[in-house]
Design a protein around this motif. Structure first.
Motif, PDB file in Angstrom:
ATOM      1  N   THR A  52      32.683  37.786  32.855  1.00 26.23           N
ATOM      2  CA  THR A  52      31.574  37.179  33.602  1.00 26.23           C
ATOM      3  C   THR A  52      30.564  36.530  32.658  1.00 26.23           C
ATOM      4  OG1 THR A  52      30.334  39.278  33.694  1.00 26.23           O
ATOM      5  CG2 THR A  52      31.800  38.774  35.541  1.00 26.23           C
ATOM      6  N   MET A  53      30.428  37.055  31.449  1.00 38.11           N
ATOM      7  CA  MET A  53      29.549  36.400  30.474  1.00 38.11           C
ATOM      8  C   MET A  53      30.172  35.106  29.976  1.00 38.11           C
ATOM      9  SD  MET A  53      27.608  39.441  28.350  1.00 38.11           S
ATOM     10  CE  MET A  53      29.064  40.356  27.859  1.00 38.11           C
ATOM     11  N   MET A  54      31.496  35.074  29.824  1.00 34.88           N
ATOM     12  CA  MET A  54      32.161  33.813  29.501  1.00 34.88           C
ATOM     13  C   MET A  54      31.924  32.783  30.607  1.00 34.88           C
ATOM     14  SD  MET A  54      35.872  35.048  28.049  1.00 34.88           S
ATOM     15  CE  MET A  54      36.040  36.300  26.786  1.00 34.88           C
ATOM     16  N   GLY A  55      31.891  33.264  31.846  1.00 31.87           N
ATOM     17  CA  GLY A  55      31.638  32.374  32.974  1.00 31.87           C
ATOM     18  C   GLY A  55      30.188  31.954  33.103  1.00 31.87           C
ATOM     19  N   GLY A  56      29.287  32.625  32.378  1.00 33.76           N
ATOM     20  CA  GLY A  56      27.870  32.293  32.441  1.00 33.76           C
ATOM     21  C   GLY A  56      27.119  32.989  33.550  1.00 33.76           C
ATOM     22  N   GLY A  80      36.225  27.136  34.876  1.00 34.12           N
ATOM     23  CA  GLY A  80      36.643  27.513  36.212  1.00 34.12           C
ATOM     24  C   GLY A  80      36.837  29.018  36.297  1.00 34.12           C
ATOM     25  N   TYR A  81      36.450  29.616  37.433  1.00 32.08           N
ATOM     26  CA  TYR A  81      36.491  31.070  37.571  1.00 32.08           C
ATOM     27  C   TYR A  81      37.209  31.432  38.869  1.00 32.08           C
ATOM     28  CZ  TYR A  81      34.695  35.778  36.508  1.00 32.08           C
ATOM     29  OH  TYR A  81      34.577  37.103  36.147  1.00 32.08           O
ATOM     30  N   VAL A  82      38.185  32.348  38.766  1.00 33.53           N
ATOM     31  CA  VAL A  82      38.889  32.851  39.944  1.00 33.53           C
ATOM     32  C   VAL A  82      38.630  34.343  40.048  1.00 33.53           C
ATOM     33  CG1 VAL A  82      41.120  33.173  41.076  1.00 33.53           C
ATOM     34  CG2 VAL A  82      40.674  31.081  39.789  1.00 33.53           C
ATOM     35  N   GLY A 139      49.844  34.711  48.579  1.00 35.82           N
ATOM     36  CA  GLY A 139      50.205  33.790  47.508  1.00 35.82           C
ATOM     37  C   GLY A 139      49.573  32.417  47.685  1.00 35.82           C
ATOM     38  N   MET A 140      49.514  31.947  48.923  1.00 34.31           N
ATOM     39  CA  MET A 140      48.876  30.653  49.191  1.00 34.31           C
ATOM     40  C   MET A 140      47.382  30.714  48.906  1.00 34.31           C
ATOM     41  SD  MET A 140      50.701  29.535  52.740  1.00 34.31           S
ATOM     42  CE  MET A 140      52.474  29.224  52.855  1.00 34.31           C
ATOM     43  N   GLN A 141      46.737  31.827  49.276  1.00 36.12           N
ATOM     44  CA  GLN A 141      45.313  31.978  48.999  1.00 36.12           C
ATOM     45  C   GLN A 141      45.049  31.952  47.494  1.00 36.12           C
ATOM     46  OE1 GLN A 141      43.139  35.044  51.201  1.00 36.12           O
ATOM     47  NE2 GLN A 141      44.758  35.076  52.731  1.00 36.12           N
ATOM     48  N   GLN A 142      45.917  32.632  46.748  1.00 32.61           N
ATOM     49  CA  GLN A 142      45.760  32.633  45.296  1.00 32.61           C
ATOM     50  C   GLN A 142      45.876  31.222  44.742  1.00 32.61           C
ATOM     51  OE1 GLN A 142      49.054  32.912  42.921  1.00 32.61           O
ATOM     52  NE2 GLN A 142      48.248  34.391  41.477  1.00 32.61           N
ATOM     53  N   ARG A 143      46.895  30.484  45.175  1.00 32.86           N
ATOM     54  CA  ARG A 143      47.085  29.125  44.667  1.00 32.86           C
ATOM     55  C   ARG A 143      45.928  28.220  45.055  1.00 32.86           C
ATOM     56  NH1 ARG A 143      52.313  29.880  46.849  1.00 32.86           N
ATOM     57  NH2 ARG A 143      52.172  28.010  48.157  1.00 32.86           N
ATOM     58  N   CYS A 144      45.367  28.443  46.240  1.00 35.93           N
ATOM     59  CA  CYS A 144      44.213  27.660  46.674  1.00 35.93           C
ATOM     60  C   CYS A 144      43.013  27.941  45.771  1.00 35.93           C
ATOM     61  CB  CYS A 144      43.876  27.991  48.130  1.00 35.93           C
ATOM     62  SG  CYS A 144      42.509  27.028  48.818  1.00 35.93           S
ATOM     63  N   ALA A 145      42.793  29.219  45.444  1.00 39.81           N
ATOM     64  CA  ALA A 145      41.669  29.576  44.575  1.00 39.81           C
ATOM     65  C   ALA A 145      41.836  28.978  43.181  1.00 39.81           C
ATOM     66  CB  ALA A 145      41.546  31.092  44.492  1.00 39.81           C
ATOM     67  N   LEU A 157      39.911  28.248  32.014  1.00 33.78           N
ATOM     68  CA  LEU A 157      40.092  28.923  33.300  1.00 33.78           C
ATOM     69  C   LEU A 157      39.953  30.421  33.072  1.00 33.78           C
ATOM     70  CD1 LEU A 157      40.908  28.798  36.326  1.00 33.78           C
ATOM     71  CD2 LEU A 157      43.297  28.991  35.566  1.00 33.78           C
ATOM     72  N   LEU A 158      39.068  31.056  33.836  1.00 31.96           N
ATOM     73  CA  LEU A 158      38.798  32.485  33.718  1.00 31.96           C
ATOM     74  C   LEU A 158      39.304  33.187  34.969  1.00 31.96           C
ATOM     75  CD1 LEU A 158      35.123  32.117  32.441  1.00 31.96           C
ATOM     76  CD2 LEU A 158      37.169  32.472  31.032  1.00 31.96           C
ATOM     77  N   LEU A 159      40.182  34.184  34.781  1.00 28.59           N
ATOM     78  CA  LEU A 159      40.832  34.876  35.893  1.00 28.59           C
ATOM     79  C   LEU A 159      40.494  36.362  35.846  1.00 28.59           C
ATOM     80  CD1 LEU A 159      44.384  33.263  35.461  1.00 28.59           C
ATOM     81  CD2 LEU A 159      42.619  32.537  37.076  1.00 28.59           C
ATOM     82  N   ASP A 160      39.886  36.875  36.918  1.00 23.80           N
ATOM     83  CA  ASP A 160      39.505  38.277  36.978  1.00 23.80           C
ATOM     84  C   ASP A 160      40.496  39.054  37.847  1.00 23.80           C
ATOM     85  OD1 ASP A 160      38.267  40.717  36.911  1.00 23.80           O
ATOM     86  OD2 ASP A 160      36.545  40.131  38.123  1.00 23.80           O
ATOM     87  N   GLU A 161      41.510  39.629  37.214  1.00 29.08           N
ATOM     88  CA  GLU A 161      42.546  40.399  37.906  1.00 29.08           C
ATOM     89  C   GLU A 161      42.979  39.717  39.204  1.00 29.08           C
ATOM     90  OE1 GLU A 161      42.692  44.663  37.670  1.00 29.08           O
ATOM     91  OE2 GLU A 161      40.681  44.709  36.824  1.00 29.08           O
ATOM     92  N   PRO A 162      43.468  38.480  39.135  1.00 29.84           N
ATOM     93  CA  PRO A 162      43.775  37.733  40.356  1.00 29.84           C
ATOM     94  C   PRO A 162      44.916  38.326  41.176  1.00 29.84           C
ATOM     95  CG  PRO A 162      44.647  36.600  38.442  1.00 29.84           C
ATOM     96  CD  PRO A 162      43.797  37.717  37.914  1.00 29.84           C
ATOM     97  N   LEU A 163      45.685  39.259  40.591  1.00 32.99           N
ATOM     98  CA  LEU A 163      46.789  39.882  41.323  1.00 32.99           C
ATOM     99  C   LEU A 163      46.585  41.391  41.454  1.00 32.99           C
ATOM    100  CD1 LEU A 163      49.748  37.975  39.611  1.00 32.99           C
ATOM    101  CD2 LEU A 163      48.506  37.366  41.682  1.00 32.99           C
ATOM    102  N   GLY A 164      45.350  41.833  41.274  1.00 29.65           N
ATOM    103  CA  GLY A 164      45.084  43.266  41.225  1.00 29.65           C
ATOM    104  C   GLY A 164      45.391  44.016  42.497  1.00 29.65           C
ATOM    105  N   ALA A 165      45.290  43.343  43.661  1.00 31.31           N
ATOM    106  CA  ALA A 165      45.488  44.032  44.933  1.00 31.31           C
ATOM    107  C   ALA A 165      46.840  43.720  45.576  1.00 31.31           C
ATOM    108  CB  ALA A 165      44.360  43.660  45.900  1.00 31.31           C
TER     109      ALA A 165
END
Length: 256
Positions: A52-56, A80-82, A139-145, A157-165
């Protein structure tokens, strides 16, 4: 010059007078242009705070994070942040969610439309562009994000556990799709994960954090061709090595 430089970063939270929680203490490393770097570690080790600090979205208590040599001082289209839950706007269609990634950029409308069309096509969502998030699979929601994060053509591109759930069977399919999109974009990526195999699948390099204060216990280059074969002996070797690093970190060992 590194694309991202984390320079002696510390982060301290204080909920009450006289009480402090040190989340990160004097953390330093660089990320090169075009690298895919995973931040791997147990819950609570500070990796998401660092992202989150990398994202500002937060500022370091001490030290600084630089993008192309310039200190990061707030959110920017350059990064970019997901989020873990994708954070799509439920009242917006796929097309409008992706277009939101250009909301704060001063571009001609024709250029915005061309970028949105290209991002939606990259995400394989052209036939679903008028649908709302509730009508999409995970999967579609992830690709949209990811498309929304990439449409502004960020440097990182910064990804915060995009597949964690996501459950295990769907997780591998979504990993394949995310890897495809990232490789097509040719972008620098930093991803937070606690999944060892996932870090091997994606990364050029894995930075392993210990239990507390952002102690880096491993900095491992993953020398495997893409797309990666999860069943190969070499892949399993890296999984085993990273697992051992994490196990030793839990025991309190310090391994560099």
């Amino acid at each position: 010059m590194a694309r991202l430089s984390i320079e002696h970063v510390s982060k301290v939270f204080s909920d009450r007078p006289g009480e402090v929680q040190v989340v990160l203490n004097d953390v330093s490393f660089d990320i090169e242009d075009g690298e895919f770097v995973c931040l791997l570690g147990p819950s609570g080790c500070g990796k998401t705070t660092l992202l989150t600090m990398m994202g500002g979205f937060q500022e370091p208590t001490e030290g600084q994070i630089c993008l192309d040599g310039e200190p990061i001082s707030g959110p920017s289209p350059e990064r970019g942040y997901v989020f873990q839950n994708y954070a799509l706007f439920p009242w917006m269609t796929v097309e409008k969610n992706v277009a939101y990634g250009l909301k704060f950029q001063d571009l001609p409308e024709a250029e915005k439309k061309a970028r949105v069309d290209a991002a939606i096509e990259m995400a394989h969502l052209t036939e679903h562009r008028k649908k709302f998030p509730i009508q999409l699979s995970g999967g579609m929601q992830q690709r949209c994000a990811v498309a929304r994060a990439l449409v502004g053509r960020p440097k990182v591109l910064l990804l915060d556990e995009p597949l964690g759930a996501v459950d295990f069977q769907m997780r591998e399919l979504m990993q394949n799709e995310l890897e495809r999109m990232v490789q097509e974009a040719g972008i620098t990526v930093v991803m937070v994960t606690h999944d060892v195999s996932e870090s091997v699948f994606f990364s050029d390099r894995v930075i392993v954090f210990g239990r507390k204060e952002g102690e880096i216990v491993g900095n491992v280059t993953i020398d495997l061709p893409r797309t990666r074969d999860r069943s190969s002996e070499e892949y399993e070797h890296y999984v085993s090595h990273l697992t051992n690093l994490l196990r030793d970190a839990f025991k309190g060992a310090s391994i560099k």
